[in-house]
Enzyme design. Structure first.
Site, PDB file in Angstrom:
ATOM      1  N   TYR A  94       0.345  -1.405   0.283  1.00 50.42           N
ATOM      2  CA  TYR A  94       0.080   0.253  -0.092  1.00 50.42           C
ATOM      3  C   TYR A  94       0.938   1.506   0.193  1.00 50.42           C
ATOM      4  CZ  TYR A  94      -2.969   3.627   2.024  1.00 50.42           C
ATOM      5  OH  TYR A  94      -3.505   5.267   2.000  1.00 50.42           O
ATOM      6  N   HIS A  95       1.717   1.319   0.985  1.00 46.57           N
ATOM      7  CA  HIS A  95       2.424   2.285   0.740  1.00 46.57           C
ATOM      8  C   HIS A  95       3.406   2.777  -0.084  1.00 46.57           C
ATOM      9  CE1 HIS A  95       6.692   3.759   2.038  1.00 46.57           C
ATOM     10  NE2 HIS A  95       6.019   4.864   2.438  1.00 46.57           N
TER      11      HIS A  95
END
Length: 490
Positions: A94-95
């Site tokens: 996600y990051h």
């Protein structure tokens, strides 16, 4: 799915080279972006650093663009995770995914605050990838180092949230800010999500662990002493040298002193009430008095407090550095300083100094300066809280006291110089206020961590009563100092 049914690949040297390359790249980016930030902060109001973008013809803009391109290359991190059959957590992908989208959106809008975001990321990545490279070689590094890097990553996210708030406030005030609302909302959303996710990762990785008894220098900790409630847990540390009254403190019967402290709580409360009555009386009667010229008493007073705070910083700092370097970081808020050592004396001296600092209010009144709510509320409530914490032997107090000593050593030095008639740059005053405000937010954060640890059943030298008190006043200070900062500088 690609690696399903396959063996994990041994990519030791490709991993070493890859992480080393990113570490060097990030280090160069830190230096080049840092040079521009230092120039902006040292020559312009600090608010300009989030208002106006980078010079598009200078290296900082180039390294900002390189930063954006690097987010493509960092996707290789995920490939390494997959090929080595390591666990691919949500935070990781996600990051990497969301940052790639956001960064290019920010580049398109030439976001001014991006100089801070890029610099922070370069700095953290230079440490993180260097750590990964060394670990990939096979060298086992202290767990506290990994914990520190994760803490910096988490702190970076909270700073991002804070900057987003400041940018939003500036735009609402009609100030010129190179930051579109569209990107600002995007920025705020991802930084909040990162702050939550990294905090959760930090908690799961480092805080959810059972306390053990360690052996350090042939002694075990935590040690236990009676006198604060039922028991007080502390980390033993022998200072290399004792100065001044520290020898007396070291040789004194601490158990007897603890009993005296516990019995003397009525004294600060009574003095507190007296202080509130006096300041209220002066507040409404000072208009009939003349303003006194107290230049030299003010210089002497501020110099004395600056020197006291500086010594306190050094002596408390020595113990704090020892604890952080030789024990798990979480122990610094779990176990108190050694009650027989100078750190305890300077903690006690810190509590006593809160009585003397009430003189600040007297100087304000006698010189007919404006007595704002933040001033007298801060002095009043801190006096009560500090003595409550001393009574309970609060472990996290080592952080609170050290931070306060550091800020006060700078603040009272500033006051002494200005009292002497020297005109200092406004940004210096702004920096000190920023440190004061940051101190309050750190206090809130530490309160949360302590509360979490206690809920997990960990041994923490911090009563719930004091913890609620601590959280309440730090939140109030964070709000009041933020408001003061906004009114004074923004």
């Amino acid at each position: 799915r690609v690696m399903e049914g396959r063996l994990a690949l041994n990519l030791k040297w490709p991993l070493v080279i890859w992480n080393s390359a990113l570490a060097v790249f990030s280090m160069i980016g830190t230096i080049r972006m840092g040079e521009e930030i230092i120039h902006v902060v040292s020559t312009y109001p600090i608010i300009d650093s989030i208002s106006y973008g980078l010079d598009p013809y200078q290296p900082a803009a180039f390294w900002g663009l390189c930063f954006a391109f690097s987010k493509f290359f960092e996707l290789v991190d995920t490939i390494f995770v997959v090929l080595r059959k390591k666990k691919l957590i949500f935070l990781h992908w996600y990051h990497h995914a969301i940052v790639l989208v956001y960064v290019w959106h920010a580049v398109k809008d030439s976001t001014a605050a991006g100089r801070w975001f890029v610099f922070m990321n370069y700095f953290v990545h230079s440490l993180m990838y260097a750590y990964y490279a060394v670990s990939a070689v096979g060298i086992r590094l202290p767990r506290s180092l990994c914990m520190t890097i994760t803490f910096l990553q988490t702190a970076q996210m909270f700073i991002g949230v804070a900057i987003s708030f400041i940018v939003f406030y500036c735009k609402m005030e009609g100030m010129t800010v190179q930051h579109t609302y569209e990107n600002l909302y995007f920025c705020f959303a991802i930084y909040v999500s990162f702050a939550v996710l990294f905090s959760n990762f930090f908690n799961k990785s480092y805080l959810k662990e059972e306390k053990k008894v360690y052996t350090v220098n042939n002694s075990t900790y935590p040690c236990v002493i009676a006198g604060h409630g039922n028991q007080m847990y502390y980390i033993p540390y022998e200072y290399s040298a004792l100065i001044g009254p520290e020898s007396w403190w070291h040789d004194n019967d601490q158990a007897r002193l603890n009993k005296k402290i516990n019995k003397s709580q009525i004294i600060p409360i009574l003095k507190e009430e007296t202080y509130l009555v006096i300041q209220a009386y002066w507040r409404y009667t000072v208009h009939i008095a003349i303003a006194y010229n107290l230049r030299w008493p003010l210089i002497g007073w501020n110099v004395a407090l600056a020197v006291f705070s500086l010594i306190g910083t050094v002596r408390m700092g020595e113990e704090l550095v020892h604890v952080v370097r030789t024990h798990p970081l979480i122990d610094s808020i779990s176990y108190s300083p050694d009650p027989d050592q100078p750190a305890a004396l300077w903690a006690f001296g810190f509590a006593l100094s809160k009585f003397f600092e009430l003189m600040d209010t007297i100087f304000v009144v006698l010189r007919k300066k404006k007595l704002i709510f933040l001033h007298w509320y801060h002095h009043a409530i801190v006096l009560v809280y500090v003595w409550h914490a001393i009574k309970d032997g609060t472990a996290a107090g080592r952080w609170f006291i050290f931070m306060n000593y550091v800020v006060h050593s700078l603040m009272y030095t500033y006051y002494a110089i200005t009292a002497a008639g020297f005109r200092l740059p406004r940004r210096l005053s702004m920096t000190i206020t920023t440190l004061q405000t940051t101190q309050m937010f750190i206090g809130v954060t530490i309160s949360f961590i302590v509360f979490y640890c206690k809920l997990q059943g960990m041994t923490v030298q911090h009563t719930y009563e004091n913890l609620y008190f601590c959280f309440a006043i730090y939140v109030s200070f964070a709000v009041l100092f933020s408001d003061f900062f906004s009114n004074s500088y923004l």
